[in-house]
Design a protein around this motif. Structure first.
Motif, PDB file in Angstrom:
ATOM      1  N   LEU A  53       0.842  -1.193   0.000  1.00  0.00           N
ATOM      2  CA  LEU A  53       0.000   0.000   0.000  1.00  0.00           C
ATOM      3  C   LEU A  53       0.878   1.244   0.000  1.00  0.00           C
ATOM      4  N   LEU A  54       1.915   1.241   0.815  1.00  0.00           N
ATOM      5  CA  LEU A  54       2.839   2.382   0.826  1.00  0.00           C
ATOM      6  C   LEU A  54       3.492   2.563  -0.542  1.00  0.00           C
ATOM      7  N   HIS A  55       3.865   1.462  -1.166  1.00  0.00           N
ATOM      8  CA  HIS A  55       4.467   1.518  -2.498  1.00  0.00           C
ATOM      9  C   HIS A  55       3.503   2.176  -3.491  1.00  0.00           C
ATOM     10  N   TYR A  56       2.261   1.729  -3.497  1.00  0.00           N
ATOM     11  CA  TYR A  56       1.279   2.297  -4.423  1.00  0.00           C
ATOM     12  C   TYR A  56       1.068   3.786  -4.166  1.00  0.00           C
ATOM     13  N   LEU A  57       0.999   4.176  -2.914  1.00  0.00           N
ATOM     14  CA  LEU A  57       0.808   5.589  -2.599  1.00  0.00           C
ATOM     15  C   LEU A  57       2.026   6.407  -3.009  1.00  0.00           C
ATOM     16  N   ASP A  58       3.216   5.886  -2.738  1.00  0.00           N
ATOM     17  CA  ASP A  58       4.442   6.616  -3.086  1.00  0.00           C
ATOM     18  C   ASP A  58       4.598   6.772  -4.592  1.00  0.00           C
ATOM     19  N   LYS A  59       4.138   5.777  -5.344  1.00  0.00           N
ATOM     20  CA  LYS A  59       4.242   5.819  -6.809  1.00  0.00           C
ATOM     21  C   LYS A  59       3.013   6.467  -7.458  1.00  0.00           C
ATOM     22  N   ARG A  60       2.083   6.919  -6.621  1.00  0.00           N
ATOM     23  CA  ARG A  60       0.826   7.529  -7.079  1.00  0.00           C
ATOM     24  C   ARG A  60       0.021   6.586  -7.971  1.00  0.00           C
ATOM     25  N   SER A  61       0.091   5.309  -7.645  1.00  0.00           N
ATOM     26  CA  SER A  61      -0.705   4.288  -8.331  1.00  0.00           C
ATOM     27  C   SER A  61      -2.012   4.130  -7.550  1.00  0.00           C
ATOM     28  N   TYR A  62      -2.847   5.148  -7.662  1.00  0.00           N
ATOM     29  CA  TYR A  62      -4.025   5.220  -6.804  1.00  0.00           C
ATOM     30  C   TYR A  62      -5.073   4.155  -7.129  1.00  0.00           C
ATOM     31  N   ALA A  63      -5.211   3.775  -8.388  1.00  0.00           N
ATOM     32  CA  ALA A  63      -6.159   2.709  -8.730  1.00  0.00           C
ATOM     33  C   ALA A  63      -5.708   1.392  -8.101  1.00  0.00           C
ATOM     34  N   LYS A  64      -4.405   1.136  -8.102  1.00  0.00           N
ATOM     35  CA  LYS A  64      -3.886  -0.074  -7.476  1.00  0.00           C
ATOM     36  C   LYS A  64      -4.052  -0.010  -5.962  1.00  0.00           C
ATOM     37  N   ALA A  65      -3.897   1.176  -5.387  1.00  0.00           N
ATOM     38  CA  ALA A  65      -4.100   1.329  -3.941  1.00  0.00           C
ATOM     39  C   ALA A  65      -5.550   1.013  -3.574  1.00  0.00           C
ATOM     40  N   ILE A  66      -6.489   1.455  -4.402  1.00  0.00           N
ATOM     41  CA  ILE A  66      -7.903   1.139  -4.170  1.00  0.00           C
ATOM     42  C   ILE A  66      -8.113  -0.364  -4.250  1.00  0.00           C
ATOM     43  N   ASP A  67      -7.568  -0.987  -5.275  1.00  0.00           N
ATOM     44  CA  ASP A  67      -7.681  -2.445  -5.408  1.00  0.00           C
ATOM     45  C   ASP A  67      -7.123  -3.139  -4.166  1.00  0.00           C
ATOM     46  N   PHE A  68      -5.991  -2.667  -3.681  1.00  0.00           N
ATOM     47  CA  PHE A  68      -5.376  -3.261  -2.499  1.00  0.00           C
ATOM     48  C   PHE A  68      -6.310  -3.121  -1.295  1.00  0.00           C
ATOM     49  N   LEU A  69      -6.838  -1.929  -1.081  1.00  0.00           N
ATOM     50  CA  LEU A  69      -7.717  -1.691   0.056  1.00  0.00           C
ATOM     51  C   LEU A  69      -9.017  -2.482  -0.037  1.00  0.00           C
TER      52      LEU A  69
END
Length: 80
Positions: A53-69
């Motif tokens: 999740l931190l990786h996705y947020l740091d890379k601004r991969s917000y769609a992937k962060a949503i998928d993760f959550l």
């Protein structure tokens, strides 16, 4: 509301804002304000936050962060 719930809602609202062309939403929020809020929530995450999740947020991969959550991402380690 816990930080991860607030982060999830903010990310989803950001994506809707992007889809609408960046226009102000019903709460008067625009892309810049959403990005600021996500940055603030990222800072509040703390040590209990999953590394992906931190990786996705740091890379601004917000769609992937949503998928993760939402439990749709089973990636264990970054692949970049």
């Amino acid at each position: 509301m816990e930080w991860h719930e607030q982060l999830h809602q903010t990310l989803k609202r950001l994506m809707r804002c992007i889809e609408s062309g960046g226009a102000l939403d019903e709460g008067g929020m625009d892309l810049g304000r959403y990005l600021e809020q996500i940055g603030r929530l990222r800072t509040e995450c703390g040590d209990q936050t999953p590394p992906m999740l931190l990786h996705y947020l740091d890379k601004r991969s917000y769609a992937k962060a949503i998928d993760f959550l939402e439990g749709r991402d089973e990636t264990v380690a970054p692949n970049c």
